[in-house]
Design a protein around this motif. Structure first.
Motif, PDB file in Angstrom:
ATOM      1  N   GLN A  81       0.833  -1.206   0.000  1.00  0.00           N
ATOM      2  CA  GLN A  81       0.000   0.000   0.000  1.00  0.00           C
ATOM      3  C   GLN A  81       0.868   1.257   0.000  1.00  0.00           C
ATOM      4  OE1 GLN A  81      -2.478  -0.505   3.439  1.00  0.00           O
ATOM      5  NE2 GLN A  81      -3.957  -1.775   2.355  1.00  0.00           N
ATOM      6  N   TYR A  82       1.934   1.239   0.787  1.00  0.00           N
ATOM      7  CA  TYR A  82       2.840   2.389   0.843  1.00  0.00           C
ATOM      8  C   TYR A  82       3.492   2.623  -0.519  1.00  0.00           C
ATOM      9  CZ  TYR A  82       6.527   5.545   2.325  1.00  0.00           C
ATOM     10  OH  TYR A  82       7.356   6.624   2.441  1.00  0.00           O
ATOM     11  N   CYS A  83       3.944   1.549  -1.160  1.00  0.00           N
ATOM     12  CA  CYS A  83       4.568   1.674  -2.479  1.00  0.00           C
ATOM     13  C   CYS A  83       3.592   2.307  -3.470  1.00  0.00           C
ATOM     14  CB  CYS A  83       5.016   0.316  -2.999  1.00  0.00           C
ATOM     15  SG  CYS A  83       6.473  -0.321  -2.188  1.00  0.00           S
ATOM     16  N   ALA A  84       2.348   1.877  -3.417  1.00  0.00           N
ATOM     17  CA  ALA A  84       1.341   2.451  -4.316  1.00  0.00           C
ATOM     18  C   ALA A  84       1.147   3.929  -4.010  1.00  0.00           C
ATOM     19  CB  ALA A  84       0.025   1.689  -4.184  1.00  0.00           C
ATOM     20  N   TYR A  85       1.117   4.271  -2.751  1.00  0.00           N
ATOM     21  CA  TYR A  85       0.881   5.652  -2.345  1.00  0.00           C
ATOM     22  C   TYR A  85       2.002   6.585  -2.795  1.00  0.00           C
ATOM     23  CZ  TYR A  85      -0.430   9.626   0.555  1.00  0.00           C
ATOM     24  OH  TYR A  85      -0.794  10.879   0.986  1.00  0.00           O
ATOM     25  N   VAL A  86       3.242   6.144  -2.623  1.00  0.00           N
ATOM     26  CA  VAL A  86       4.388   6.992  -2.991  1.00  0.00           C
ATOM     27  C   VAL A  86       4.878   6.719  -4.414  1.00  0.00           C
ATOM     28  CG1 VAL A  86       5.121   7.278  -0.596  1.00  0.00           C
ATOM     29  CG2 VAL A  86       6.155   5.468  -1.989  1.00  0.00           C
ATOM     30  N   GLN A  87       4.199   5.853  -5.112  1.00  0.00           N
ATOM     31  CA  GLN A  87       4.525   5.482  -6.489  1.00  0.00           C
ATOM     32  C   GLN A  87       5.929   4.903  -6.625  1.00  0.00           C
ATOM     33  OE1 GLN A  87       3.546   9.097  -8.641  1.00  0.00           O
ATOM     34  NE2 GLN A  87       1.401   8.499  -8.747  1.00  0.00           N
ATOM     35  N   LYS A  88       6.271   4.031  -5.694  1.00  0.00           N
ATOM     36  CA  LYS A  88       7.552   3.321  -5.746  1.00  0.00           C
ATOM     37  C   LYS A  88       7.337   2.041  -6.549  1.00  0.00           C
ATOM     38  CE  LYS A  88      10.186   3.381  -2.190  1.00  0.00           C
ATOM     39  NZ  LYS A  88      11.442   4.041  -2.510  1.00  0.00           N
ATOM     40  N   PRO A  89       8.199   1.748  -7.511  1.00  0.00           N
ATOM     41  CA  PRO A  89       8.021   0.536  -8.311  1.00  0.00           C
ATOM     42  C   PRO A  89       8.100  -0.724  -7.450  1.00  0.00           C
ATOM     43  CG  PRO A  89       9.804   1.904  -9.200  1.00  0.00           C
ATOM     44  CD  PRO A  89       9.370   2.514  -7.914  1.00  0.00           C
ATOM     45  N   GLY A  90       7.173  -1.605  -7.670  1.00  0.00           N
ATOM     46  CA  GLY A  90       7.145  -2.882  -6.967  1.00  0.00           C
ATOM     47  C   GLY A  90       6.805  -3.993  -7.932  1.00  0.00           C
ATOM     48  N   TYR A  91       7.475  -5.122  -7.778  1.00  0.00           N
ATOM     49  CA  TYR A  91       7.308  -6.253  -8.684  1.00  0.00           C
ATOM     50  C   TYR A  91       7.199  -7.537  -7.876  1.00  0.00           C
ATOM     51  CZ  TYR A  91       9.217  -2.793 -11.858  1.00  0.00           C
ATOM     52  OH  TYR A  91       9.438  -1.628 -12.566  1.00  0.00           O
ATOM     53  N   ILE A  92       6.500  -8.505  -8.444  1.00  0.00           N
ATOM     54  CA  ILE A  92       6.500  -9.836  -7.861  1.00  0.00           C
ATOM     55  C   ILE A  92       7.853 -10.456  -8.208  1.00  0.00           C
ATOM     56  CG2 ILE A  92       5.400 -12.115  -7.838  1.00  0.00           C
ATOM     57  CD1 ILE A  92       3.683  -9.828  -6.661  1.00  0.00           C
ATOM     58  N   PHE A  93       8.548 -10.995  -7.219  1.00  0.00           N
ATOM     59  CA  PHE A  93       9.852 -11.600  -7.442  1.00  0.00           C
ATOM     60  C   PHE A  93       9.676 -12.858  -8.288  1.00  0.00           C
ATOM     61  CE2 PHE A  93      13.036 -14.783  -6.242  1.00  0.00           C
ATOM     62  CZ  PHE A  93      14.184 -14.111  -6.610  1.00  0.00           C
ATOM     63  N   GLU A  94      10.402 -12.889  -9.384  1.00  0.00           N
ATOM     64  CA  GLU A  94      10.430 -14.054 -10.256  1.00  0.00           C
ATOM     65  C   GLU A  94      11.883 -14.402 -10.506  1.00  0.00           C
ATOM     66  OE1 GLU A  94       7.363 -14.271 -13.421  1.00  0.00           O
ATOM     67  OE2 GLU A  94       7.160 -12.121 -12.964  1.00  0.00           O
ATOM     68  N   GLU A  95      12.211 -15.624 -10.224  1.00  0.00           N
ATOM     69  CA  GLU A  95      13.602 -16.042 -10.309  1.00  0.00           C
ATOM     70  C   GLU A  95      14.142 -16.037 -11.727  1.00  0.00           C
ATOM     71  OE1 GLU A  95      16.332 -19.757  -8.825  1.00  0.00           O
ATOM     72  OE2 GLU A  95      14.299 -19.534  -8.080  1.00  0.00           O
ATOM     73  N   ASP A  96      13.319 -16.357 -12.712  1.00  0.00           N
ATOM     74  CA  ASP A  96      13.824 -16.508 -14.073  1.00  0.00           C
ATOM     75  C   ASP A  96      13.913 -15.205 -14.855  1.00  0.00           C
ATOM     76  OD1 ASP A  96      11.113 -16.193 -14.265  1.00  0.00           O
ATOM     77  OD2 ASP A  96      10.807 -17.790 -15.709  1.00  0.00           O
ATOM     78  N   VAL A  97      13.565 -14.090 -14.232  1.00  0.00           N
ATOM     79  CA  VAL A  97      13.645 -12.795 -14.913  1.00  0.00           C
ATOM     80  C   VAL A  97      15.022 -12.206 -14.686  1.00  0.00           C
ATOM     81  CG1 VAL A  97      12.707 -10.466 -15.020  1.00  0.00           C
ATOM     82  CG2 VAL A  97      11.189 -12.412 -14.634  1.00  0.00           C
ATOM     83  N   THR A  98      15.647 -11.699 -15.748  1.00  0.00           N
ATOM     84  CA  THR A  98      16.989 -11.114 -15.575  1.00  0.00           C
ATOM     85  C   THR A  98      16.948  -9.617 -15.655  1.00  0.00           C
ATOM     86  OG1 THR A  98      17.404 -11.431 -17.923  1.00  0.00           O
ATOM     87  CG2 THR A  98      18.216 -13.119 -16.410  1.00  0.00           C
TER      88      THR A  98
END
Length: 98
Positions: A81-98
């Motif tokens: 919720q805080y990330c959304a409020y301050v517009q901080k990028p957030g991602y679901i951790f995926e191991e196979d993404v480089t």
């Protein structure tokens, strides 16, 4: 200068949280991030004390990676919720993404 990543996820009630966070840290460091890992904090404090420290780490981070299962954590929900409020990028951790 390397980007700073914060790892968010379920800690309370997950007996394997340290391994999950350590693995994510290793992957993210390999991708070139400086990693802020809340699973490295000492045990024995109150939940509100952990959240104060985590919010400071979250503020410092450039990006946040949410571990699978993060919605099952009240703390990670607040962080999302805080990330959304301050517009901080957030991602679901995926191991196979480089």
């Amino acid at each position: 200068m390397k980007p700073i990543a914060y790892i968010a996820g379920k800690i309370t009630g997950d007996p394997t949280y340290r391994e999950k966070f350590a693995h994510a840290q290793e992957v993210l460091e390999h991708r070139g991030y400086v990693v802020l890992n809340p699973a490295l904090l000492p045990e024995g404090m109150k939940p509100k004390d952990y959240m104060r420290i985590c919010m400071a780490m979250l503020d410092t981070a450039d990006v946040v990676f949410f571990l699978p299962g993060w919605p099952n954590s009240k703390g990670a929900q607040l962080e999302k919720q805080y990330c959304a409020y301050v517009q901080k990028p957030g991602y679901i951790f995926e191991e196979d993404v480089t």
